[in-house]
Each structure stands twice: as C-alpha cells, then as structure tokens.
Scaffold this motif. Structure first.
Motif, PDB file in Angstrom:
ATOM      1  N   ARG A  10      68.444  74.709  53.021  1.00  8.17           N
ATOM      2  CA  ARG A  10      67.107  74.233  53.358  1.00  8.17           C
ATOM      3  C   ARG A  10      66.752  72.997  52.544  1.00  8.17           C
ATOM      4  O   ARG A  10      66.166  72.071  53.054  1.00  8.17           O
ATOM      5  CB  ARG A  10      66.074  75.328  53.110  1.00  8.17           C
ATOM      6  N   SER A  13      68.576  69.963  54.042  1.00 12.40           N
ATOM      7  CA  SER A  13      68.017  69.517  55.316  1.00 12.40           C
ATOM      8  C   SER A  13      66.641  68.904  55.102  1.00 12.40           C
ATOM      9  O   SER A  13      66.255  67.973  55.787  1.00 12.40           O
ATOM     10  CB  SER A  13      67.939  70.675  56.320  1.00 12.40           C
ATOM     11  N   GLY A  14      65.874  69.426  54.139  1.00 11.42           N
ATOM     12  CA  GLY A  14      64.574  68.841  53.824  1.00 11.42           C
ATOM     13  C   GLY A  14      64.722  67.436  53.291  1.00 11.42           C
ATOM     14  O   GLY A  14      63.982  66.531  53.663  1.00 11.42           O
ATOM     15  N   SER A  17      65.441  65.088  56.008  1.00 11.22           N
ATOM     16  CA  SER A  17      64.244  64.785  56.785  1.00 11.22           C
ATOM     17  C   SER A  17      63.435  63.669  56.134  1.00 11.22           C
ATOM     18  O   SER A  17      62.968  62.751  56.807  1.00 11.22           O
ATOM     19  CB  SER A  17      63.369  66.037  56.917  1.00 11.22           C
ATOM     20  N   GLN A  91      56.297  70.022  57.618  1.00 13.24           N
ATOM     21  CA  GLN A  91      57.348  71.041  57.747  1.00 13.24           C
ATOM     22  C   GLN A  91      57.957  71.366  56.390  1.00 13.24           C
ATOM     23  O   GLN A  91      58.201  72.530  56.071  1.00 13.24           O
ATOM     24  CB  GLN A  91      58.441  70.562  58.711  1.00 13.24           C
ATOM     25  N   GLN A  92      58.185  70.349  55.599  1.00 16.99           N
ATOM     26  CA  GLN A  92      58.860  70.561  54.316  1.00 16.99           C
ATOM     27  C   GLN A  92      57.913  71.095  53.244  1.00 16.99           C
ATOM     28  O   GLN A  92      58.287  71.985  52.488  1.00 16.99           O
ATOM     29  CB  GLN A  92      59.536  69.269  53.851  1.00 16.99           C
ATOM     30  N   ARG A  95      56.569  74.531  54.571  1.00 15.17           N
ATOM     31  CA  ARG A  95      57.640  75.418  55.046  1.00 15.17           C
ATOM     32  C   ARG A  95      57.247  76.021  56.394  1.00 15.17           C
ATOM     33  O   ARG A  95      57.243  77.232  56.592  1.00 15.17           O
ATOM     34  CB  ARG A  95      57.951  76.516  54.024  1.00 15.17           C
ATOM     35  N   LYS A  97      57.625  75.761  60.675  1.00 14.65           N
ATOM     36  CA  LYS A  97      58.422  75.317  61.821  1.00 14.65           C
ATOM     37  C   LYS A  97      59.788  74.779  61.401  1.00 14.65           C
ATOM     38  O   LYS A  97      60.294  73.826  61.982  1.00 14.65           O
ATOM     39  CB  LYS A  97      57.662  74.248  62.632  1.00 14.65           C
ATOM     40  N   THR A  98      60.367  75.396  60.395  1.00 13.79           N
ATOM     41  CA  THR A  98      61.676  74.934  59.920  1.00 13.79           C
ATOM     42  C   THR A  98      62.815  75.878  60.299  1.00 13.79           C
ATOM     43  O   THR A  98      63.977  75.518  60.135  1.00 13.79           O
ATOM     44  CB  THR A  98      61.677  74.770  58.388  1.00 13.79           C
ATOM     45  N   LYS A  99      62.499  77.063  60.788  1.00  7.67           N
ATOM     46  CA  LYS A  99      63.552  78.038  61.068  1.00  7.67           C
ATOM     47  C   LYS A  99      63.929  78.145  62.539  1.00  7.67           C
ATOM     48  O   LYS A  99      65.079  78.407  62.853  1.00  7.67           O
ATOM     49  CB  LYS A  99      63.132  79.420  60.558  1.00  7.67           C
ATOM     50  N   ARG A 104      63.240  73.013  66.348  1.00  8.64           N
ATOM     51  CA  ARG A 104      63.828  71.914  65.576  1.00  8.64           C
ATOM     52  C   ARG A 104      64.563  70.942  66.492  1.00  8.64           C
ATOM     53  O   ARG A 104      64.447  69.723  66.336  1.00  8.64           O
ATOM     54  CB  ARG A 104      64.773  72.460  64.507  1.00  8.64           C
TER      55      ARG A 104
END
Length: 138
Positions: A10, A13-14, A17, A91-92, A95, A97-99, A104
């Motif tokens: 995570r 990926s953050g 982003s 999102q970051q 936390r 809508k990240t899963k 996504r």
C-alpha cells in the motif's frame, strides 16, 4: 508477517500515486512554457481537486457511520473533470477507495482520459486536429 507485506504494498502504491500528481504538475508547467495555459484551467484543477477531496472525506465519514454514501460514479466523474489530483490525496490520506480493484481500475482510466484531453487541448495537437478535421470535411 502478512500484514507487513500488505502495508508495504500500500505504501508503494500510495507513493506512486503522489508521483503521478507531481509528474502532471511538472508536465503542465513545461507545457505552459511553450504554450501558455489559461489561468482558468489551473483554477479548474485546483477547485475540482479541493471539491473532490471534500467529497471523498464526506463519503469516508458516511461509510464509517453507516449513512447514505456518495456513488462511485459521482466520485469518478469529479476525478474525470479535473479533480483526480485531490482524489489521489484523499485516497491516500483518508485510506478511502484504495482496496476495491474495480474502482481503482475505473479511477485510473479516468485519470488517463483527463490527462490525454489536457495534453491535446493544451498543446498544438488540438489545433492540428481542428485543421485536419476541417480539411477532411472539404
């Protein structure tokens, strides 16, 4: 041990982003050096990003409280209209809508579409397209 791996994924990926937002900002500044971008375009992106962040925060709050949620379509549309940098920050930091993989995928599709439209409209590509369209019609 498994949770550490998920956290690491995570985090990466953050970070990716945020790099996307930074790369867009740098690209927009470079484009602006050659083909000045109207101030209203920057204002649109900033305003839409702030609005998008707020809407994500409201949706996150509603999710936690079990209240009526904001539709994913609305979230995606706000991102498509220029709010995607604010959506990424939301999102970051929240936390939210990240899963959900389907969201996504749809979100990143809207980001690519928005950036493509921005590049076409902010560079001579649009003028070239208009000239080509006019000559093809004649």
């Amino acid at each position: 041990m498994v949770s550490t791996t998920k956290r690491s994924t995570r985090t990466r990926s953050g970070a990716a982003s945020y790099v996307t937002v930074g790369a867009f900002l740098i690209a927009a500044l470079i484009i602006n050096l050659y083909w000045p971008i109207p101030l209203w375009v920057a204002t649109l992106y900033v305003g839409a990003s702030i609005l998008c962040f707020i809407v994500y925060a409201v949706d996150k709050s509603a999710a936690r409280a079990g209240r009526w949620r904001i539709s994913e379509t609305t979230l995606l549309l706000l991102g498509l209209l220029g709010g995607w940098p604010g959506a990424i920050v939301a999102q970051q930091t929240l936390r939210h809508k990240t899963k959900k993989a389907s969201f996504r995928k749809a979100f990143w599709t809207t980001v690519v579409a928005n950036v493509a439209v921005f590049v076409v409209l902010a560079t001579p590509l649009f003028a070239m397209f208009v000239e080509w369209s006019a000559s093809a019609l004649l």
